[in-house]
Design a protein around this motif. Sequence first.
Motif, PDB file in Angstrom:
ATOM      1  N   GLY A 106       0.826  -1.208   0.000  1.00  0.00           N
ATOM      2  CA  GLY A 106       0.000   0.000   0.000  1.00  0.00           C
ATOM      3  C   GLY A 106       0.854   1.250   0.000  1.00  0.00           C
ATOM      4  N   VAL A 107       1.911   1.257   0.794  1.00  0.00           N
ATOM      5  CA  VAL A 107       2.815   2.409   0.852  1.00  0.00           C
ATOM      6  C   VAL A 107       3.495   2.620  -0.493  1.00  0.00           C
ATOM      7  N   SER A 108       3.895   1.515  -1.128  1.00  0.00           N
ATOM      8  CA  SER A 108       4.559   1.608  -2.426  1.00  0.00           C
ATOM      9  C   SER A 108       3.621   2.206  -3.467  1.00  0.00           C
ATOM     10  N   ARG A 109       2.378   1.724  -3.476  1.00  0.00           N
ATOM     11  CA  ARG A 109       1.408   2.246  -4.434  1.00  0.00           C
ATOM     12  C   ARG A 109       1.105   3.726  -4.184  1.00  0.00           C
ATOM     13  N   GLU A 110       0.946   4.077  -2.892  1.00  0.00           N
ATOM     14  CA  GLU A 110       0.663   5.462  -2.542  1.00  0.00           C
ATOM     15  C   GLU A 110       1.818   6.369  -2.930  1.00  0.00           C
ATOM     16  N   GLY A 111       3.046   5.876  -2.690  1.00  0.00           N
ATOM     17  CA  GLY A 111       4.226   6.646  -3.075  1.00  0.00           C
ATOM     18  C   GLY A 111       4.306   6.847  -4.574  1.00  0.00           C
ATOM     19  N   LYS A 162       3.741  10.398  -9.176  1.00  0.00           N
ATOM     20  CA  LYS A 162       3.112  10.669 -10.465  1.00  0.00           C
ATOM     21  C   LYS A 162       2.369  12.005 -10.427  1.00  0.00           C
ATOM     22  N   THR A 163       1.624  12.233  -9.332  1.00  0.00           N
ATOM     23  CA  THR A 163       0.880  13.491  -9.183  1.00  0.00           C
ATOM     24  C   THR A 163       1.832  14.677  -9.105  1.00  0.00           C
ATOM     25  N   ALA A 197       5.030  19.543 -14.138  1.00  0.00           N
ATOM     26  CA  ALA A 197       4.934  19.781 -15.579  1.00  0.00           C
ATOM     27  C   ALA A 197       3.930  20.898 -15.859  1.00  0.00           C
ATOM     28  N   GLY A 198       2.806  20.896 -15.146  1.00  0.00           N
ATOM     29  CA  GLY A 198       1.792  21.946 -15.310  1.00  0.00           C
ATOM     30  C   GLY A 198       2.325  23.304 -14.910  1.00  0.00           C
ATOM     31  N   ASN A 199       3.067  23.346 -13.797  1.00  0.00           N
ATOM     32  CA  ASN A 199       3.646  24.606 -13.338  1.00  0.00           C
ATOM     33  C   ASN A 199       4.644  25.156 -14.355  1.00  0.00           C
ATOM     34  N   ASP A 200       5.444  24.239 -14.938  1.00  0.00           N
ATOM     35  CA  ASP A 200       6.419  24.669 -15.953  1.00  0.00           C
ATOM     36  C   ASP A 200       5.711  25.256 -17.172  1.00  0.00           C
TER      37      ASP A 200
END
Length: 219
Positions: free
Chosen positions: A144-149, A154-155, A161-164
């Motif tokens: 679960g920690v791995s998936r959340e990380g 990714k987010t 990328a959006g900020n750039d």
Amino acid sequence: MVWCPPTVKTLDELLEKMPDELELVKDGAKVRCKLNSHETPATFEAAMSFVSGKKFRLMMAGRGKKQDLDLVKYEPHLTQHKTNPNKVYCQLTGITLLKVPIVLDKHVLGKRYKKALKEYEEKNAKIESKKKEKLESIKKRKLGVSREGFKKAKTRKGSEAGNDAVASETQAGGEQQKNVNVGSKKKTKKTSQTGKGSLDGTSALPKKKKKKRLKAAAA
């Protein structure tokens, strides 16, 4: 070699002759056999009848081979006594037994041993089950920690990328606005100069005509 009971006339004499095999228990109400834990009434007749029986004779006959007995078939619950090479200790019942095959066989087939063995196996099964559940819980938690990380990374990457992109657009807009402002200033300056010349009536004329007009005005 055939074993024969001692020639005695009283219970006290029998107990004195056989201290390694018989003992008084329950405040002298019973005589217990140390070889197989069998109990008889504390009377000379009952005790003598027991030691003269076939089973007891077999146990006594096998005692000469007790030190050479292989305990592998009885392990891990029956183990060699730590201080006495002629005895075996039961880890389940806490009983010390003589190192005689018939004694050990009877013990492991007895109700007390079977009950203790069942309790031991049930306890171990619960412990193993808890260990398995704990390992599964740790595994799920790590997964679960791995998936959340991964999701957070990714987010975060998408956000960066959006900020750039926003920064690039802002910078481009700023450059464009700057160019517009510069062009506007140039246009304003040119217009200002043109208006000034129109007011005095000379600025808009060529240089030669300006000079003639200025001379004429002076005259």
